[in-house]
Design a protein around this motif. Structure first.
Motif, PDB file in Angstrom:
ATOM      1  N   PHE A 144      45.994 129.840 -19.218  1.00 42.33           N
ATOM      2  CA  PHE A 144      45.015 130.305 -18.248  1.00 42.33           C
ATOM      3  C   PHE A 144      44.911 129.315 -17.086  1.00 42.33           C
ATOM      4  N   TRP A 145      44.890 128.003 -17.403  1.00 39.79           N
ATOM      5  CA  TRP A 145      44.848 126.978 -16.358  1.00 39.79           C
ATOM      6  C   TRP A 145      46.077 127.097 -15.452  1.00 39.79           C
ATOM      7  N   CYS A 146      47.244 127.308 -16.039  1.00 36.59           N
ATOM      8  CA  CYS A 146      48.482 127.446 -15.255  1.00 36.59           C
ATOM      9  C   CYS A 146      48.381 128.636 -14.299  1.00 36.59           C
ATOM     10  N   ARG A 147      47.909 129.786 -14.806  1.00 38.31           N
ATOM     11  CA  ARG A 147      47.759 130.968 -13.945  1.00 38.31           C
ATOM     12  C   ARG A 147      46.750 130.704 -12.839  1.00 38.31           C
ATOM     13  N   GLU A 148      45.645 130.087 -13.193  1.00 42.61           N
ATOM     14  CA  GLU A 148      44.577 129.810 -12.234  1.00 42.61           C
ATOM     15  C   GLU A 148      45.043 128.869 -11.114  1.00 42.61           C
ATOM     16  N   ASN A 149      45.926 127.925 -11.449  1.00 39.71           N
ATOM     17  CA  ASN A 149      46.399 126.930 -10.481  1.00 39.71           C
ATOM     18  C   ASN A 149      47.804 127.219  -9.966  1.00 39.71           C
ATOM     19  N   LYS A 150      48.302 128.419 -10.296  1.00 39.26           N
ATOM     20  CA  LYS A 150      49.632 128.855  -9.843  1.00 39.26           C
ATOM     21  C   LYS A 150      50.715 127.832 -10.193  1.00 39.26           C
ATOM     22  N   ARG A 151      50.720 127.409 -11.457  1.00 35.88           N
ATOM     23  CA  ARG A 151      51.723 126.479 -11.967  1.00 35.88           C
ATOM     24  C   ARG A 151      52.530 127.171 -13.053  1.00 35.88           C
ATOM     25  N   ASN A 152      53.795 126.829 -13.151  1.00 38.87           N
ATOM     26  CA  ASN A 152      54.674 127.379 -14.173  1.00 38.87           C
ATOM     27  C   ASN A 152      54.500 126.562 -15.456  1.00 38.87           C
ATOM     28  N   PRO A 153      54.118 127.178 -16.570  1.00 34.01           N
ATOM     29  CA  PRO A 153      53.933 126.407 -17.805  1.00 34.01           C
ATOM     30  C   PRO A 153      55.218 125.778 -18.327  1.00 34.01           C
ATOM     31  N   ARG A 154      56.365 126.220 -17.830  1.00 26.57           N
ATOM     32  CA  ARG A 154      57.642 125.640 -18.257  1.00 26.57           C
ATOM     33  C   ARG A 154      58.116 124.518 -17.344  1.00 26.57           C
ATOM     34  N   ASP A 155      57.319 124.157 -16.360  1.00 22.52           N
ATOM     35  CA  ASP A 155      57.653 123.059 -15.444  1.00 22.52           C
ATOM     36  C   ASP A 155      57.784 121.765 -16.240  1.00 22.52           C
ATOM     37  N   ARG A 156      58.855 121.017 -16.003  1.00 20.97           N
ATOM     38  CA  ARG A 156      59.081 119.800 -16.787  1.00 20.97           C
ATOM     39  C   ARG A 156      58.099 118.686 -16.459  1.00 20.97           C
ATOM     40  N   ASN A 157      57.377 118.811 -15.340  1.00 17.79           N
ATOM     41  CA  ASN A 157      56.376 117.814 -14.972  1.00 17.79           C
ATOM     42  C   ASN A 157      54.966 118.229 -15.369  1.00 17.79           C
ATOM     43  N   LEU A 158      54.863 119.259 -16.197  1.00 18.18           N
ATOM     44  CA  LEU A 158      53.578 119.756 -16.673  1.00 18.18           C
ATOM     45  C   LEU A 158      53.624 119.797 -18.199  1.00 18.18           C
ATOM     46  N   ILE A 159      52.676 119.135 -18.843  1.00 17.95           N
ATOM     47  CA  ILE A 159      52.707 119.006 -20.303  1.00 17.95           C
ATOM     48  C   ILE A 159      51.369 119.432 -20.894  1.00 17.95           C
TER      49      ILE A 159
END
Length: 99
Positions: free
Chosen positions: A23-38
């Motif tokens: 939900f946080w990823c969708r809200e902040n327009k981030r890809n959950p599979r991004d290697r810089n996001l854990i």
């Protein structure tokens, strides 16, 4: 395989559960599979990380391991900070990491 260090610190999301992380990823327009996001699911996922920034989201404070993970994330964040420059151009001492 790219073994170079990321140009910016990785972002660790300490969320109550994986659904909140998504939900946080969708809200902040981030890809959950991004290697810089854990997603900080368990303590062993945090071992060996380099420079990080971290946020707490949702019901993370209700997790059993919240305070332990928060303390370790703060330690990692401070560990990789660049020393601050004094006005005369010399570097200040690195802050103590012991709490």
């Amino acid at each position: 395989m790219d073994t170079s260090a990321p140009s910016e610190p990785r972002l660790v999301v300490l969320a109550g559960n994986f659904r909140e992380f998504l939900f946080w990823c969708r809200e902040n327009k981030r890809n959950p599979r991004d290697r810089n996001l854990i997603y900080a699911s368990e303590m062993h996922r945090l071992q060996g990380l380099g420079p990080i920034r971290w946020i707490s989201y949702g019901t993370a404070y209700m997790r059993r391991d919240y305070w332990e993970m928060r303390q370790y994330l703060n330690y990692l964040e401070r560990r990789y900070q660049c020393p601050e420059q004094k006005p005369d151009g010399t570097q200040s001492e690195t802050p103590s990491l012991e709490t």
